[in-house]
Scaffold this motif. Structure first.
Motif, PDB file in Angstrom:
ATOM      1  N   ALA A 144       1.008  -1.126   0.008  1.00 22.63           N
ATOM      2  CA  ALA A 144       0.048   0.011  -0.113  1.00 22.63           C
ATOM      3  C   ALA A 144       0.935   1.470   0.059  1.00 22.63           C
ATOM      4  O   ALA A 144       0.435   2.426  -0.281  1.00 22.63           O
ATOM      5  CB  ALA A 144      -0.953  -0.122   1.290  1.00 22.63           C
ATOM      6  N   ASN A 145       2.044   1.245   0.533  1.00 19.86           N
ATOM      7  CA  ASN A 145       3.058   2.192   0.389  1.00 19.86           C
ATOM      8  C   ASN A 145       3.735   2.522  -0.958  1.00 19.86           C
ATOM      9  O   ASN A 145       4.901   3.017  -0.723  1.00 19.86           O
ATOM     10  CB  ASN A 145       3.997   2.082   1.593  1.00 19.86           C
ATOM     11  CG  ASN A 145       3.206   2.517   3.006  1.00 19.86           C
ATOM     12  OD1 ASN A 145       2.310   3.181   2.885  1.00 19.86           O
ATOM     13  ND2 ASN A 145       3.864   2.132   4.068  1.00 19.86           N
ATOM     14  N   GLY A 146       3.161   2.021  -1.957  1.00 16.85           N
ATOM     15  CA  GLY A 146       3.963   2.079  -3.186  1.00 16.85           C
ATOM     16  C   GLY A 146       4.045   3.452  -3.762  1.00 16.85           C
ATOM     17  O   GLY A 146       3.611   4.350  -3.170  1.00 16.85           O
ATOM     18  N   PRO A 147       4.480   3.558  -4.923  1.00 16.53           N
ATOM     19  CA  PRO A 147       4.468   4.860  -5.589  1.00 16.53           C
ATOM     20  C   PRO A 147       3.223   5.644  -5.619  1.00 16.53           C
ATOM     21  O   PRO A 147       3.348   6.917  -5.679  1.00 16.53           O
ATOM     22  CB  PRO A 147       5.041   4.381  -7.101  1.00 16.53           C
ATOM     23  CG  PRO A 147       5.763   3.172  -6.763  1.00 16.53           C
ATOM     24  CD  PRO A 147       5.167   2.432  -5.761  1.00 16.53           C
ATOM     25  N   SER A 148       2.113   4.915  -6.170  1.00 16.65           N
ATOM     26  CA  SER A 148       0.760   5.405  -5.831  1.00 16.65           C
ATOM     27  C   SER A 148       0.490   6.237  -4.743  1.00 16.65           C
ATOM     28  O   SER A 148      -0.047   7.360  -4.850  1.00 16.65           O
ATOM     29  CB  SER A 148      -0.222   4.737  -6.358  1.00 16.65           C
ATOM     30  OG  SER A 148      -0.028   3.283  -5.430  1.00 16.65           O
ATOM     31  N   THR A 149       0.698   5.721  -3.644  1.00 20.52           N
ATOM     32  CA  THR A 149       0.554   6.354  -2.558  1.00 20.52           C
ATOM     33  C   THR A 149       1.489   7.532  -2.218  1.00 20.52           C
ATOM     34  O   THR A 149       1.009   8.675  -1.647  1.00 20.52           O
ATOM     35  CB  THR A 149       0.830   5.295  -1.123  1.00 20.52           C
ATOM     36  OG1 THR A 149       0.440   4.153  -1.344  1.00 20.52           O
ATOM     37  CG2 THR A 149       0.832   5.938   0.118  1.00 20.52           C
ATOM     38  N   TYR A 150       2.774   7.517  -2.652  1.00 13.88           N
ATOM     39  CA  TYR A 150       3.597   8.867  -2.843  1.00 13.88           C
ATOM     40  C   TYR A 150       2.928   9.835  -3.530  1.00 13.88           C
ATOM     41  O   TYR A 150       3.035  10.947  -3.203  1.00 13.88           O
ATOM     42  CB  TYR A 150       5.135   8.248  -3.414  1.00 13.88           C
ATOM     43  CG  TYR A 150       6.143   9.200  -3.056  1.00 13.88           C
ATOM     44  CD1 TYR A 150       6.900   8.825  -1.817  1.00 13.88           C
ATOM     45  CD2 TYR A 150       6.530  10.184  -3.740  1.00 13.88           C
ATOM     46  CE1 TYR A 150       8.168   9.932  -1.542  1.00 13.88           C
ATOM     47  CE2 TYR A 150       7.485  10.878  -3.571  1.00 13.88           C
ATOM     48  CZ  TYR A 150       8.225  11.002  -2.204  1.00 13.88           C
ATOM     49  OH  TYR A 150       9.399  11.657  -2.259  1.00 13.88           O
ATOM     50  N   LEU A 151       2.587   9.299  -4.736  1.00 14.63           N
ATOM     51  CA  LEU A 151       2.150  10.545  -5.698  1.00 14.63           C
ATOM     52  C   LEU A 151       0.882  11.144  -5.131  1.00 14.63           C
ATOM     53  O   LEU A 151       0.661  12.405  -5.071  1.00 14.63           O
ATOM     54  CB  LEU A 151       1.834   9.690  -7.057  1.00 14.63           C
ATOM     55  CG  LEU A 151       2.842   9.255  -7.777  1.00 14.63           C
ATOM     56  CD1 LEU A 151       2.134   8.418  -8.923  1.00 14.63           C
ATOM     57  CD2 LEU A 151       3.669  10.274  -8.204  1.00 14.63           C
ATOM     58  N   ASN A 152       0.145  10.458  -4.364  1.00 17.61           N
ATOM     59  CA  ASN A 152      -1.280  11.039  -3.730  1.00 17.61           C
ATOM     60  C   ASN A 152      -0.806  12.023  -2.530  1.00 17.61           C
ATOM     61  O   ASN A 152      -1.532  12.794  -2.273  1.00 17.61           O
ATOM     62  CB  ASN A 152      -2.087   9.907  -3.086  1.00 17.61           C
ATOM     63  CG  ASN A 152      -2.740   8.912  -4.289  1.00 17.61           C
ATOM     64  OD1 ASN A 152      -3.079   9.707  -5.199  1.00 17.61           O
ATOM     65  ND2 ASN A 152      -3.187   7.615  -4.052  1.00 17.61           N
ATOM     66  N   LEU A 153       0.224  11.362  -1.796  1.00 14.65           N
ATOM     67  CA  LEU A 153       0.625  12.117  -0.702  1.00 14.65           C
ATOM     68  C   LEU A 153       1.076  13.854  -1.191  1.00 14.65           C
ATOM     69  O   LEU A 153       0.685  14.584  -0.717  1.00 14.65           O
ATOM     70  CB  LEU A 153       2.104  11.548  -0.089  1.00 14.65           C
ATOM     71  CG  LEU A 153       2.604  12.354   1.052  1.00 14.65           C
ATOM     72  CD1 LEU A 153       1.541  12.619   2.086  1.00 14.65           C
ATOM     73  CD2 LEU A 153       4.116  11.728   1.621  1.00 14.65           C
ATOM     74  N   ILE A 154       1.849  13.681  -2.392  1.00 12.33           N
ATOM     75  CA  ILE A 154       1.991  14.949  -2.845  1.00 12.33           C
ATOM     76  C   ILE A 154       0.859  15.979  -3.318  1.00 12.33           C
ATOM     77  O   ILE A 154       0.863  16.908  -2.996  1.00 12.33           O
ATOM     78  CB  ILE A 154       2.825  14.774  -4.254  1.00 12.33           C
ATOM     79  CG1 ILE A 154       4.161  14.132  -3.959  1.00 12.33           C
ATOM     80  CG2 ILE A 154       3.210  16.228  -4.929  1.00 12.33           C
ATOM     81  CD1 ILE A 154       5.163  13.879  -5.250  1.00 12.33           C
ATOM     82  N   LYS A 155      -0.091  15.150  -3.995  1.00 14.52           N
ATOM     83  CA  LYS A 155      -1.424  15.973  -3.974  1.00 14.52           C
ATOM     84  C   LYS A 155      -1.888  16.406  -3.007  1.00 14.52           C
ATOM     85  O   LYS A 155      -2.427  17.687  -2.845  1.00 14.52           O
ATOM     86  CB  LYS A 155      -2.336  14.745  -4.959  1.00 14.52           C
ATOM     87  CG  LYS A 155      -1.910  14.788  -6.513  1.00 14.52           C
ATOM     88  CD  LYS A 155      -3.120  13.926  -7.079  1.00 14.52           C
ATOM     89  CE  LYS A 155      -2.312  13.299  -8.365  1.00 14.52           C
ATOM     90  NZ  LYS A 155      -2.770  11.899  -8.911  1.00 14.52           N
TER      91      LYS A 155
ATOM     92  N   ALA B 254       9.641  10.311 -12.408  1.00 10.50           N
ATOM     93  CA  ALA B 254       9.943  11.951 -12.083  1.00 10.50           C
ATOM     94  C   ALA B 254       9.138  12.794 -12.865  1.00 10.50           C
ATOM     95  O   ALA B 254       8.433  13.593 -12.345  1.00 10.50           O
ATOM     96  CB  ALA B 254      11.215  12.096 -12.775  1.00 10.50           C
ATOM     97  N   LYS B 255       8.571  12.025 -14.094  1.00  9.14           N
ATOM     98  CA  LYS B 255       7.413  12.810 -14.623  1.00  9.14           C
ATOM     99  C   LYS B 255       6.135  12.805 -13.733  1.00  9.14           C
ATOM    100  O   LYS B 255       5.382  13.745 -13.731  1.00  9.14           O
ATOM    101  CB  LYS B 255       7.020  12.251 -16.030  1.00  9.14           C
ATOM    102  CG  LYS B 255       8.148  12.629 -17.102  1.00  9.14           C
ATOM    103  CD  LYS B 255       7.599  12.029 -18.515  1.00  9.14           C
ATOM    104  CE  LYS B 255       8.457  11.853 -19.373  1.00  9.14           C
ATOM    105  NZ  LYS B 255       8.246  10.986 -20.449  1.00  9.14           N
ATOM    106  N   GLN B 256       5.838  11.648 -13.218  1.00  6.03           N
ATOM    107  CA  GLN B 256       4.711  11.466 -12.378  1.00  6.03           C
ATOM    108  C   GLN B 256       4.737  12.383 -11.156  1.00  6.03           C
ATOM    109  O   GLN B 256       3.662  13.117 -10.566  1.00  6.03           O
ATOM    110  CB  GLN B 256       4.375  10.048 -12.105  1.00  6.03           C
ATOM    111  CG  GLN B 256       3.749   9.217 -13.247  1.00  6.03           C
ATOM    112  CD  GLN B 256       3.668   7.745 -12.633  1.00  6.03           C
ATOM    113  OE1 GLN B 256       2.766   7.615 -11.652  1.00  6.03           O
ATOM    114  NE2 GLN B 256       4.237   6.722 -13.225  1.00  6.03           N
ATOM    115  N   LEU B 257       5.769  12.711 -10.636  1.00  2.00           N
ATOM    116  CA  LEU B 257       6.047  13.575  -9.526  1.00  2.00           C
ATOM    117  C   LEU B 257       5.738  14.849  -9.912  1.00  2.00           C
ATOM    118  O   LEU B 257       4.925  15.694  -9.070  1.00  2.00           O
ATOM    119  CB  LEU B 257       7.386  13.372  -8.984  1.00  2.00           C
ATOM    120  CG  LEU B 257       7.852  11.969  -8.331  1.00  2.00           C
ATOM    121  CD1 LEU B 257       9.368  12.037  -7.932  1.00  2.00           C
ATOM    122  CD2 LEU B 257       6.890  11.795  -7.140  1.00  2.00           C
TER     123      LEU B 257
END
Ligand SMILES: Cc1cc2nc3c(=O)[nH]c(=O)nc-3n(C[C@H](O)[C@H](O)[C@H](O)COP(=O)(O)O)c2cc1C
Length: 325
Positions: free
Chosen positions: A81-92, A118-121
């Motif tokens: 659950a702590n994968g990149p999608s979680t990271y991207l959501n955290l930024i949002k 990098a693009k997704q971030l």
């Protein structure tokens, strides 16, 4: 009232205190706390290459991971659950509630994975990207040029693909550090973060095992970044941020005098709590008042090496009579 604002990589910071990438910036509550206590910006906990590999089920085929313990412990302790999608959501989410700049952080060991992320971030709304490139030069066959090329490939590919300001956070293990950082700075990056503090190895002599030690820095570890920022900040066209051993307001002032645009702090907040951000800021303000400075720029780089300066004090490596009475 002293004005502590500074511009780091084009980002306008209300003060030069950035909470470094670590668990103190790993969720929304902690990031909000950093902002409430007065931090100028935050660097999010790194998104690790291993994290992405877990999602693609490639992790266990890799052999280098156990040698990279900081990453290993992080990966071990997290779930899918702590994968990149979680990271991207955290930024949002952070960008919705926080007004201070938010720097995303990628831990890279090769170029191949990082361009897409990098693009997704960038799309998620990060204000800048810090590349946490941590290669321990332990390979008996790899030359320094080969290692430097890995850094270069990562930097070139990421900088080419995104429009965010990019900083590179490095450790101190380079043969010719001045030349290497100068070359990196010509690749389109906007910031250099000196120096990452790697996992500290120790040995348990009772159980004959390797173990970690001193996860937190002490103030006397600051002199390495201080030396190199003083030596290079006036000569390399890039913003410098200092990390490792910056614990007090006076430490921050030293780094600014050396030429740093910002500092990234971590251990001192683990030791003293988030509220210590305020104390550090007050200490900087008091010092500026005492010396009649109204703005950071009035003293930033005052002690960075200029062409005409004698090199001896910056470069002296041996103690000569330091303890003679
Ligand atoms: C618990 C912990 C986790 C960390 N995680 C990261 C990380 O994910 N990415 C990174 O670039 N640095 C990480 N660091 C390093 C810090 O960002 C910082 O550069 C280092 O601790 C030196 O600064 P200090 O002396 O203020 O602690 C971590 C440090 C600690 C103590």
């Amino acid at each position: 009232m002293a004005n502590l604002s500074t511009v780091y990589m084009g980002l306008e910071l209300k003060n030069p205190l950035i909470v470094a990438s670590c668990d103190l910036t790993s969720n929304i509550e902690r990031i909000k706390r950093c902002e409430e206590e007065g931090a100028g910006a935050v660097v999010l906990k790194s998104l690790y290459e291993e994290q992405i590999e877990i999602e693609t089920e490639e992790l266990m085929r890799k052999s280098w991971l156990p040698g990279h313990t900081e990453a290993f412990e992080y990966v071990r302790g997290m779930s899918m659950a702590n994968g990149p999608s979680t990271y991207l959501n955290l930024i949002k989410e952070v960008k919705e509630v926080a007004s201070i700049p938010v720097v995303a952080s990628l831990n890279c060991v090769s170029a191949k994975w990082w361009v897409d992320y990098a693009k997704q971030l960038e799309q998620s709304g990060a204000d800048a990207l810090e590349l946490n490139i941590s290669l321990l030069p332990s390979d008996l066959k790899r030359t320094s040029e080969e290692i430097e090329q890995i850094y270069m490939d990562i930097i070139e590919r990421v900088v080419e693909e995104i429009n965010l300001p990019v900083a590179v956070k490095v450790g101190p293990y380079f043969t010719s550090i001045a030349k290497v950082l100068n070359v990196f700075s010509k690749k389109g990056i906007k910031g250099l973060v000196l120096f990452n503090r790697f996992y500290q190895l120790d040995i348990d002599v009772k159980n004959f095992t390797l173990k970690g030690s001193n996860p937190l820095s002490s103030p006397n570890e600051m002199s390495n970044s201080l030396r190199w920022i003083a030596l290079l900040s006036n000569r390399i066209p890039c913003d410098f941020a200092a990390t490792t051993g910056v614990h007090t307001g006076i430490d921050v002032i030293k780094q600014i005098l050396a030429g740093a645009k910002a500092v990234e702090i971590c251990s001192t907040l683990y030791k003293n709590g988030f509220k210590y951000i305020k104390s550090i800021i007050e200490e900087i303000e008091d010092w500026m008042k005492e010396h009649s400075y109204e703005k950071i720029e009035e003293f930033r780089g005052k002690l960075s090496k200029k062409e005409e300066d004698k090199i001896e004090l910056y470069e002296r490596q041996q103690y000569i009579g330091a303890l003679n009475k």
